[in-house]
Every structure is written in C-alpha cells, then in structure tokens.
Design a protein around this motif. Structure first.
Motif, PDB file in Angstrom:
ATOM      1  N   ILE A 403       6.525  -4.810   2.151  1.00  0.00           N
ATOM      2  CA  ILE A 403       6.332  -3.561   1.676  1.00  0.00           C
ATOM      3  C   ILE A 403       7.478  -2.486   1.906  1.00  0.00           C
ATOM      4  CG2 ILE A 403       4.709  -1.438   1.197  1.00  0.00           C
ATOM      5  CD1 ILE A 403       2.433  -3.501   1.641  1.00  0.00           C
ATOM      6  N   ASP A 404       8.255  -2.376   1.116  1.00  0.00           N
ATOM      7  CA  ASP A 404       9.401  -1.363   1.531  1.00  0.00           C
ATOM      8  C   ASP A 404       8.934   0.273   1.608  1.00  0.00           C
ATOM      9  OD1 ASP A 404      11.122  -3.418   1.677  1.00  0.00           O
ATOM     10  OD2 ASP A 404      12.320  -3.042  -0.302  1.00  0.00           O
ATOM     11  N   GLN A 405       8.136   0.550   0.472  1.00  0.00           N
ATOM     12  CA  GLN A 405       7.742   1.816   0.400  1.00  0.00           C
ATOM     13  C   GLN A 405       6.466   1.989  -0.300  1.00  0.00           C
ATOM     14  OE1 GLN A 405      10.709   4.687  -0.824  1.00  0.00           O
ATOM     15  NE2 GLN A 405       9.236   6.262  -1.471  1.00  0.00           N
ATOM     16  N   LEU A 406       5.708   2.671   0.125  1.00  0.00           N
ATOM     17  CA  LEU A 406       4.203   2.902  -0.277  1.00  0.00           C
ATOM     18  C   LEU A 406       3.543   4.108  -0.244  1.00  0.00           C
ATOM     19  CD1 LEU A 406       2.316   0.853  -1.723  1.00  0.00           C
ATOM     20  CD2 LEU A 406       1.003   0.721   0.547  1.00  0.00           C
ATOM     21  N   ASP A 407       4.184   4.794  -1.276  1.00  0.00           N
ATOM     22  CA  ASP A 407       3.699   6.429  -1.116  1.00  0.00           C
ATOM     23  C   ASP A 407       2.251   6.555  -1.561  1.00  0.00           C
ATOM     24  OD1 ASP A 407       6.331   7.017  -0.709  1.00  0.00           O
ATOM     25  OD2 ASP A 407       6.762   7.531  -2.672  1.00  0.00           O
ATOM     26  N   GLU A 408       1.659   7.581  -1.182  1.00  0.00           N
ATOM     27  CA  GLU A 408       0.376   7.727  -1.477  1.00  0.00           C
ATOM     28  C   GLU A 408       0.212   8.369  -2.855  1.00  0.00           C
ATOM     29  OE1 GLU A 408      -3.564  10.586  -0.012  1.00  0.00           O
ATOM     30  OE2 GLU A 408      -2.036   9.703   1.513  1.00  0.00           O
ATOM     31  N   VAL A 409      -0.419   7.616  -3.958  1.00  0.00           N
ATOM     32  CA  VAL A 409      -0.556   8.137  -5.281  1.00  0.00           C
ATOM     33  C   VAL A 409      -1.909   8.151  -5.769  1.00  0.00           C
ATOM     34  CG1 VAL A 409       0.606   7.833  -7.346  1.00  0.00           C
ATOM     35  CG2 VAL A 409       1.894   7.646  -5.549  1.00  0.00           C
ATOM     36  N   GLU A 410      -2.279   9.065  -6.329  1.00  0.00           N
ATOM     37  CA  GLU A 410      -3.627   9.069  -7.125  1.00  0.00           C
ATOM     38  C   GLU A 410      -3.419   9.205  -8.576  1.00  0.00           C
ATOM     39  OE1 GLU A 410      -8.076  11.030  -6.822  1.00  0.00           O
ATOM     40  OE2 GLU A 410      -6.709  11.226  -5.546  1.00  0.00           O
ATOM     41  N   TRP A 411      -3.672   8.300  -9.368  1.00  0.00           N
ATOM     42  CA  TRP A 411      -3.304   8.002 -10.753  1.00  0.00           C
ATOM     43  C   TRP A 411      -4.367   7.695 -11.824  1.00  0.00           C
ATOM     44  CZ3 TRP A 411       1.470   9.864 -11.718  1.00  0.00           C
ATOM     45  CH2 TRP A 411       1.790   9.763 -12.975  1.00  0.00           C
ATOM     46  N   LEU A 412      -4.574   8.157 -12.782  1.00  0.00           N
ATOM     47  CA  LEU A 412      -5.412   8.043 -13.932  1.00  0.00           C
ATOM     48  C   LEU A 412      -5.461   6.351 -14.231  1.00  0.00           C
ATOM     49  CD1 LEU A 412      -8.193   9.236 -15.005  1.00  0.00           C
ATOM     50  CD2 LEU A 412      -6.641   9.588 -16.979  1.00  0.00           C
ATOM     51  N   SER A 413      -6.139   5.513 -13.992  1.00  0.00           N
ATOM     52  CA  SER A 413      -5.735   3.991 -14.214  1.00  0.00           C
ATOM     53  C   SER A 413      -7.058   3.074 -14.467  1.00  0.00           C
ATOM     54  CB  SER A 413      -4.984   3.396 -13.284  1.00  0.00           C
ATOM     55  OG  SER A 413      -5.424   3.519 -12.052  1.00  0.00           O
ATOM     56  N   ASP A 414      -7.029   1.987 -14.938  1.00  0.00           N
ATOM     57  CA  ASP A 414      -8.096   1.004 -14.928  1.00  0.00           C
ATOM     58  C   ASP A 414      -7.803   0.180 -13.615  1.00  0.00           C
ATOM     59  OD1 ASP A 414      -9.404  -1.744 -15.399  1.00  0.00           O
ATOM     60  OD2 ASP A 414     -10.033  -0.601 -17.278  1.00  0.00           O
TER      61      ASP A 414
END
Length: 524
Positions: A403-414
C-alpha cells in the motif's frame, strides 16, 4: 457479395463516364451552334448597316407586294393573299425572266375558291405570255399578260439601282477593309454572351479573332472577354462566310472552367449516384460487420460455455468426492476427517455460489436492473479489508501487496459491489503473473475526486487487446494454452460498477512489464 459490390461500383463508374461524355458532347454542340449564330448575327448586322434603313425595314418582297396591291387592287381583292417572286420560264429552249404575282380569291356567295397568277416581263415590255396552262402546271390558274406602266418600271429600276449600290458597298467597303474596322469586339462580346445565355451556358468565356496564320487581330477597342493570347481552340467558326473572297478570319472561343462547368451540370446525377454507392457500401459494411460480430459472439459464447462448464465442474466434482468419502464406514468414525470434508464441501459450495452470482450479476447489469445500495462508506477501510484477505493468497505464490498511499476518504458507494471491484483487480493481478506477484495499491484524495490505482508486475496486455478488455465475455487470446480459467466477466463487471458510481477506469499496460488500472471517482 464482394464480387457484386465491385461489379456495381464498376457499373456506376462506366455509367458516370458515359453521362460525362454525353454532357461534353452536348456542351460542344451548344457552343458550336452559338458560334455559328454569332457569325450569322455579325454578318447580318453589317448588311443592315450597308442598307438604307427604310427599305430594310419594309423588305424587298414587302415592297413588291405593296406595289402590286396598289396597282392591281381592282383585279385582286384587298383581302387576298398576294405573293410576288422572280421566275425563269424556258420557252423554245430560251430562258425568259418574269415577275409572277400570285393571289387567291374566294366567292363569298358560293364559297368557291380560285387562284390567280399574273405574269409580267421585266422593264416595261409588253408580255403576252403565249404559255399554256399545262406549262404552268396548275389547272385552276388564270394568267394575265399585262404591260408594266411607268410607275412599276421606276420601282424596278430603283430597286435595281439600290441593289447595285449595295453590291458596290459590299465589294468596296468589306473585302478590302481591315477586319479590325469591320468587327467591333464589344459588340461581338455582347452577341456571344447573348447567344451563350440562350443556350444556358453561364460559365466564364474568352474569345479572340485570328487570321489564316492563327495570329491575333489587333483591335483598337478592347472588351472584357477578349484574350489576344488565345490563338487556338477546338471551338471556332469562320467570320463573314458569305464574302465572295473570304478573308479566312476565325472567331475562337475558350472556356477556362469548362471541365468544372460540365461536372457542375452533372451535379444531380453525381449526387444520386454517390448516394446509391454509399447506401450499397454501407449495406455491405453493415452486413459484413454483422456477420463478423456474430462470428465473434459465437466464438465467445462457445468459449464461455467451455470455461463455465469447467469452472462449475470442478467444485461439483470436489463436493461429490467429499460426500462419497464421508459415506465410507471407515471414515465415518473419524470426526476430524468428517469435519475436513464438511469444510471442503462448504468452501466449494461458496465457490460455486460465487460463480453463479457473477453470471447473475452480469445478466442484471445487461438488463439495467442492477440497483446499488449507496451509502456513505470509508473507502480506505474497504480497500484495506480486501487487501488483508488477499495477502495470504499472494504469500502462497511468493508475492505481496504493498500500500503506497491510503488517504482517509468517505464516499457515497455500494460496499459489496465496490469491494468486488478491488477484489477482481487483485485477483487478475494474481492470476496473470508468471513469477512472484507484486501489486502496489494507493488511494488518493485529489481536490474533489478520488483516485484508486492498482499497479502489478503481470504479463501485461497487448495494445490491440486493451481497447476491448472491458467488453463482456472478452478474454485476451492465448492460443492453445488455457492455464488461467475464467468467464471473461471480471473486468466488464468492474467497468459497469465504476460507471454506476459515476466514475471512469483507465488502463495502461505494456506486454511483459505489467498493467496499471486507475479508477477516478468524481463528486458530481
């Protein structure tokens, strides 16, 4: 089908060539008629200038007719049709010149019709005809021999004198005059334009007058379309053809845009022919394309059925063997062995369910009936969960996931379908790698969009296959080697789910080096 298309194109080509040939012939004929008419008009205009205007307006025959009506009004009705002409009658082998006055009378009481013919000799001599009706050849003709009076004689002498002067003018003023004095290029220009307009030839033209040595005549007056450099042309005509001694001067005309004009006149024919050819070519292309696509679909269908049969047969066979083994009395007493068989059956059953689910999901996507359960999810946690589940499978192959980069992201998804997208990409990276698989994955929040990048060191994808890699049931051809099984549904499913999330997926790949998949989600 190809032979029929080529034959039709050849027929169209020869037909257009024939139409063009006929159009050129018609153009040439129209131009030649215009030139002849122009030469005649020019000669006619010169004759008019030499004649006395009053006499020219009335005409010679009209003058005779008017005179006969006044002199013989009592003999012939004023309403009768009168014609006067010169004639020569041979009597006893000797030619005799006469004037013949012809007319027709109708008896209003009886309705009977009679034709009269008066024959007189020239220059006032008494003219007893002594000619029988059989010589005249008309049985109902009455012939009157009369003596011309002085008035008639003066008319004839005046006309003879006028004709004599006219001939003298023609011989003295025309033949020995410079052609530049006889022809006004501006008038010639206007006559040419008028005659071309009558023939509906509205293209640009130039003209010139040359002598017998094809040298240009030097005019004192210029005109818009006069071209002194024009010394030869296929369109030419002789000027003043009625001259006793011809000067051999020719009128030449040229059309700089003749070829374009001819094709322009064929515009309707060309457009119709072109439309027909395009329709036929399109129909041919559509038919061949449809046949080719049907062939591809047939091959893909057969490949899909073969792969699906193999994929379904493996878990079914495993479950069947485990069940048979569990029924063995010798095995039944060993609970540990029974539990291992039960675990195997459960694992293969889940695998079988997953295969069926993939096919059903693809069918739902095709019908547009797949509904996403969109809710706010932490994408970084979804990615991390899938990576953790795959790490053990990569380690078994001597590989790993970084894992190079893993930003904390909250997104509308299934959650389920989006996890399956990452799962399919990692699964392909594992399957399509000859050595130790290495995958680098990153999740980046850039402005108002999210980028998920999965980079592997697999076998790569050829450029010609990259544009079709997201098509349903499409698998990269591997010849007769089928060491990796699948339905060709994984990447088409990934593309469909990303699209339903209003995102795009891009591929960069080099054969033998690896592939990079980039998913971009925008906040619409």
């Amino acid at each position: 089908m190809s032979v029929a298309l080529v034959g039709l194109l050849l027929l169209q080509f020869f037909w257009i060539r024939n139409v063009h040939y006929l159009a050129e012939e018609q153009f040439q004929e129209d131009v030649n008629q215009c030139l002849e008419k122009t030469s005649s008009d020019l000669e006619h205009a010169e004759t008019v200038n030499l004649m006395e205007p009053d006499l020219y307006k009335r005409g010679l025959q009209g003058s005779y007719t008017d005179f006969v009506r006044s002199e013989f009004g009592e003999v012939m009705s004023a309403q009768e049709a009168i014609q006067v002409r010169d004639t020569i009658i041979v009597k006893d082998g000797e030619p005799m010149r006469f004037l013949v006055v012809m007319g027709t009378t109708i008896d209003t009481a009886t309705g009977l019709r009679a034709e009269h013919r008066v024959i007189t000799k020239n220059y006032g001599e008494i003219a007893p005809t002594d000619i029988e009706n059989s010589v005249l050849g008309i049985s109902d003709t009455n012939s009157f021999a009369i003596q011309l009076n002085r008035s008639f004689e003066r008319q004839i002498m005046n006309k003879a004198d006028y004709l004599n002067k006219l001939m003298v003018n023609i011989f003295t003023n025309n033949i020995f005059d410079d052609i530049a004095l006889r022809v006004d290029p501006r008038y010639l220009d206007s006559v040419l334009a008028k005659n071309l307009s009558v023939k509906k030839i509205d293209t640009l033209f130039t003209f010139n007058v040359v002598d017998r040595n094809y040298e240009s005549v030097e005019f004192f007056i210029k005109s818009p379309h006069l071209d002194p450099d024009l010394t030869s042309s296929q369109y030419n005509t002789l000027l003043f053809p009625s001259d006793i001694v011809s000067g051999d001067y020719q009128l030449l005309i040229s059309f700089p845009k003749e070829r374009l004009y001819v094709w322009k006149n064929m515009a309707g024919t060309l457009v119709g022919s072109l439309l027909l050819v395009l329709i036929v070519v399109f129909a041919f292309y559509f038919a061949v394309s449809t046949i080719y696509k049907q062939k591809q679909l047939s091959e893909i269908k057969n490949d899909f059925i073969s792969n699906m049969t193999h994929e379904l047969k493996t878990p079914i066979s495993t479950i069947s063997l485990a069940c048979e083994a569990a029924k063995d009395p010798d095995v039944g007493a060993d609970q540990e062995t029974i539990q291992s068989f039960i675990g195997m059956i459960d694992q293969e059953n889940k695998r079988l369910g997953k295969l069926v689910e993939n096919v059903l999901q693809t069918a739902l996507i095709d019908k547009g009936k797949l509904k996403l359960n969109l809710e706010s999810n932490r994408l970084d946690l979804l990615v991390k969960e899938v990576v953790n589940n795959f790490q053990i499978r990569f380690k078994d192959r001597g590989g790993r996931i970084e894992i190079d980069q893993l930003d904390e992201v909250e997104w509308l998804s299934d959650k389920i379908h989006f996890s399956n997208v990452i799962y399919n990409l990692l699964d392909n990276s594992l399957k399509y790698c000859d050595g130790s698989p290495l995958v680098k994955i990153s999740l980046k929040a850039v402005d108002e969009k999210v980028e998920i990048i999965v980079e592997d060191n697999g076998i790569g994808i050829k450029k010609e296959d990259q544009k079709r890699i997201f098509e349903k049931l499409y698998r990269v051809p591997t010849g007769d080697v089928h060491n990796v099984k699948g339905f060709g549904l994984g990447l088409s499913y990934v593309h469909a789910i990303v699209d339903l999330h209003h995102g795009v997926i891009d591929l960069e790949s080099e054969e033998g080096v690896g592939s990079t998949f980039k998913i971009t989600l925008k906040n619409d």
